[in-house]
Design a protein around this motif. Structure first.
Motif, PDB file in Angstrom:
ATOM      1  N   UNK A 102      88.652  46.728  73.744  1.00  0.00           N
ATOM      2  CA  UNK A 102      88.941  48.155  73.889  1.00  0.00           C
ATOM      3  C   UNK A 102      89.219  48.457  75.364  1.00  0.00           C
ATOM      4  N   UNK A 103      90.241  49.262  75.634  1.00  0.00           N
ATOM      5  CA  UNK A 103      90.597  49.604  77.007  1.00  0.00           C
ATOM      6  C   UNK A 103      89.508  50.468  77.634  1.00  0.00           C
ATOM      7  N   UNK A 112      93.099  55.151  80.022  1.00  0.00           N
ATOM      8  CA  UNK A 112      93.712  56.147  79.137  1.00  0.00           C
ATOM      9  C   UNK A 112      94.860  56.828  79.870  1.00  0.00           C
ATOM     10  N   UNK A 113      95.917  57.125  79.135  1.00  0.00           N
ATOM     11  CA  UNK A 113      97.108  57.738  79.728  1.00  0.00           C
ATOM     12  C   UNK A 113      97.324  59.136  79.178  1.00  0.00           C
ATOM     13  N   UNK A 138      97.637  57.519  84.358  1.00  0.00           N
ATOM     14  CA  UNK A 138      96.342  57.063  83.873  1.00  0.00           C
ATOM     15  C   UNK A 138      95.266  58.047  84.309  1.00  0.00           C
ATOM     16  N   UNK A 139      94.172  57.998  83.598  1.00  0.00           N
ATOM     17  CA  UNK A 139      93.053  58.872  83.942  1.00  0.00           C
ATOM     18  C   UNK A 139      92.600  58.621  85.376  1.00  0.00           C
ATOM     19  N   UNK A 196      89.762  65.098  76.287  1.00  0.00           N
ATOM     20  CA  UNK A 196      88.297  65.165  76.390  1.00  0.00           C
ATOM     21  C   UNK A 196      87.716  64.137  77.358  1.00  0.00           C
ATOM     22  N   UNK A 197      88.315  62.935  77.400  1.00  0.00           N
ATOM     23  CA  UNK A 197      87.838  61.916  78.332  1.00  0.00           C
ATOM     24  C   UNK A 197      88.085  62.340  79.775  1.00  0.00           C
ATOM     25  N   UNK A 198      89.219  62.970  80.030  1.00  0.00           N
ATOM     26  CA  UNK A 198      89.497  63.456  81.383  1.00  0.00           C
ATOM     27  C   UNK A 198      88.507  64.548  81.776  1.00  0.00           C
ATOM     28  N   UNK A 199      88.244  65.476  80.877  1.00  0.00           N
ATOM     29  CA  UNK A 199      87.274  66.528  81.167  1.00  0.00           C
ATOM     30  C   UNK A 199      85.905  65.934  81.486  1.00  0.00           C
TER      31      UNK A 199
END
Length: 219
Positions: free
Chosen positions: A1-2, A7-8, A57-58, A87-90
């Motif tokens: 899993x990345x 995440x982009x 990317x994040x 949500x991952x960025x937040x």
């Protein structure tokens, strides 16, 4: 899993400005505007974000935000929650210590987001043409730290907003804001209606449009 940092997201623009709306109006704020929106509001002032953007990317987004040196960050759009990695960025922004705001159209569910994020939900009034796209259960999940705003073009929008505020007891849930569509409703007229009805809310103007009239991006 990345890894999460791989995440982009598709980003329209990242810039430093003064927060133009909401309870933090006037504060320096980094705006991260994501590309894409599932709505087509008649009075939209950020239609350029419908399709324009570049993948980032994040970790690249976090680096760009860090370079601007501001502790208040808002994720906006378009509709940012359309992108799966939003949500991952937040969460990542919260983890590194930013005060994080999310501006959402209300067309996407807000449950499951990091609890540290201030959720600003824009209720779509009839003049927008998008009222039927609202996820109404979002309003039942608002907390004292959150905000809800109504953008109004006429008296029918105002009366609709009053009904929604009463139905969901919004003034007891969180900060409630009303603003006028530029060119359609005078803020002074809206102020008069608010006073006449003794509403417990805040009138907002778009500060960035006052400071930088005619500018449509980067403000």
């Amino acid at each position: 899993m990345a890894e999460a940092t791989d995440a982009t997201l598709v980003v329209n623009e990242i810039f430093l400005s003064l927060q133009g709306e909401g309870t933090r109006a006037g504060r320096p704020c980094t705006l991260v505007r994501l590309t894409g929106c599932d709505l087509r509001c008649r009075w939209c002032d950020s239609a350029y974000a419908y399709d324009e953007g570049e993948p980032m990317t994040l970790s690249a987004i976090l680096a760009r935000v860090a370079g601007l040196g501001c502790r208040l960050v808002e994720l906006t759009g378009g509709e940012p929650l359309l992108q799966p990695a939003a949500p991952a960025l937040l969460r990542a922004l919260c983890d590194v210590g930013y005060e994080v705001l999310l501006e959402t159209s209300g067309s996407q569910p807000i449950e499951g987001l990091d609890g540290r994020v201030v959720r600003i939900v824009d209720v779509k009034c009839p003049s927008s043409g998008m009222t039927e796209r609202m996820v109404w259960r979002n309003l039942e999940q608002l907390r004292p730290a959150d905000e809800v705003k109504f953008v109004l073009a006429d008296r029918a929008d105002f009366d609709f907003a009053r009904m929604v505020i009463a139905r969901y007891d919004l003034s007891a849930r969180c900060a409630v804001l009303m603003g006028a569509v530029a060119g359609s409703l005078e803020p002074a007229t809206l102020a008069g209606w608010i006073l006449q009805e003794r509403l417990d809310l805040r009138l907002q103007v778009q500060l960035h449009k006052i400071l930088w009239p005619g500018a449509s991006r980067g403000v």
